[in-house]
Design a protein around this motif. Structure first.
Motif, PDB file in Angstrom:
ATOM      1  N   ARG A   1     -55.888  42.926  31.740  1.00 40.66           N
ATOM      2  CA  ARG A   1     -55.159  44.184  31.868  1.00 40.66           C
ATOM      3  C   ARG A   1     -53.808  44.127  31.148  1.00 40.66           C
ATOM      4  N   VAL A   2     -53.338  42.923  30.851  1.00 39.50           N
ATOM      5  CA  VAL A   2     -52.056  42.769  30.152  1.00 39.50           C
ATOM      6  C   VAL A   2     -52.240  42.911  28.649  1.00 39.50           C
TER       7      VAL A   2
ATOM      8  N   ALA B   1     -47.766  45.612  29.629  1.00 34.63           N
ATOM      9  CA  ALA B   1     -48.906  45.675  28.703  1.00 34.63           C
ATOM     10  C   ALA B   1     -48.395  45.234  27.340  1.00 34.63           C
TER      11      ALA B   1
END
Length: 377
Positions: A160-161, A127
């Motif tokens: 989502r990153v 992330a």
């Protein structure tokens, strides 16, 4: 070994997220520039992917320029497109396309990145924020590090990153894919064929892989998928309406994707997105892998600008629009065209007797089709 390599650094020049063609090539090229590069992939090595497994001449040219043409050493040339819709099949010549499994291509490009000096970490999630702060989770442990630049190559799950959402069209389709172990009969592709079936509820393509398997990929309406109850039931009904043996469509197991056509900014501070992570268009024209490789090659100077100056020096979103905007718009028009199988069918019948119509149909359906068409009822 991976845990040791990950814990050895608190800062990387570049962290590349996603070890598909775009991520692995970007990692390789940045490592060749002398950058310290971590290539992180959430899946295991050799994971299957929903993909048409077709690479056009543009993608092959990128690999040649990177001296990586050898990764296509056993790729199979595709010379014929057999397009079936509403009881009619048209044959169009193709030029410059080849088939290769994603397991083989992805593994070879990841090896090239590692040979260039990148550190590979499988089963690893990342992330990142726009300032270069990165959380890496591997083997149950999470570390926080810094990166001069993050290359987001995480495909349709890129949000989502970095937390940057996609804009998704309401009329979107979803992707399906499976690979069968051995050639069947009926509509299975063989040799140099690319088989396509087009219906109002979606389309299905199949190609023979160099390792003897057959790759199938489809884009279908979610509403029609719910109505038929399973991917195989929907795709077999589509084959029957096209006048083909429905039993020739494999039962699966079919893997699915999120909704397909979507877009978002290619740059968010120090996070530069490539491949499907920078935007995605329904893949009928078979250019997805070529676009991924083109963007991976083009992003390198912008990533180096992030490292040497600041993110404002990169201008990657503008460069990405210039690089692929025209191709994306053409592919969107094709996606609208294939929602009208009656129009495709009429065009296919005319193409058999009118070479000018054949050229227009070829140009609309694929950048790789050439010259004349043949047709059969």
């Amino acid at each position: 070994m991976e845990s040791d390599a990950l814990s050895a650094r608190d800062r990387w020049d570049a962290i590349v997220v996603g070890a598909g063609p775009a991520g692995a090539l970007a990692a390789c090229l940045l490592a060749r520039e002398g950058a310290s590069v971590l290539l992180a992939e959430k899946a295991r090595r050799g994971r299957p992917k929903v993909c048409g497994c077709c690479l056009g001449s543009g993608g092959a040219a990128v690999l040649d320029r990177a001296n990586l043409g050898g990764v296509l050493r056993d790729a199979a040339p595709i010379r014929v497109l057999r397009l079936s819709t509403r009881g009619h099949t048209t044959t169009l010549p193709l030029d410059g396309m080849r088939a290769i499994s994603r397991e083989a291509l992805d593994a070879r490009l990841a090896d090239a990145a590692e040979n260039a000096g990148a550190v590979l970490a499988w089963n690893t999630t990342v992330a990142a924020d726009a300032e270069g702060g990165v959380r890496i989770t591997h083997a149950g442990e999470t570390r926080t590090v810094r990166a001069g630049v993050v290359i987001n190559a995480a495909g349709l799950l890129a949000h989502r990153v970095d937390g940057v959402p996609f804009r998704v069209r309401r009329t979107n389709r979803v992707g399906l894919g499976t690979t069968t172990a051995a050639p069947r009969n009926g509509i299975d592709p063989c040799g140099s064929d690319l088989r396509m079936i087009v219906g109002g509820d979606g389309y299905l393509g199949g190609v023979a892989l160099p390792d003897g398997r057959t790759d199938w990929a489809a884009a279908v309406s979610p509403a029609w998928l719910r109505r038929h109850g399973s991917p195989a039931a929907l795709l077999r009904a589509m084959a029957a309406r096209a006048g083909l043996d429905p039993a020739s469509v494999p039962t699966g197991p079919w893997r699915g994707t999120p909704t397909l056509t979507r877009s978002r900014p290619a740059q968010s501070g120090r996070v530069l997105s490539v491949g499907d992570a920078a935007g995605y268009v329904e893949p009928f024209t078979g250019e997805g892998m070529s676009w991924a490789l083109l963007s991976a090659e083009a992003v390198v100077p912008h990533a180096l600008a992030c490292l040497e100056h600041d993110p404002a020096a990169a201008a990657w979103s503008r460069e990405h629009r210039t690089l692929l905007g025209r191709a994306h718009r053409r592919c969107r028009r094709t996606a609208l065209l294939v929602r009208r199988p009656a129009l495709i069918g009429a065009g296919a019948r005319l193409a058999a007797i009118r070479p000018a119509v054949a050229r227009h149909l070829e140009g609309a359906l694929s950048t790789h089709a050439t010259s004349t068409a043949r047709s059969s009822a």
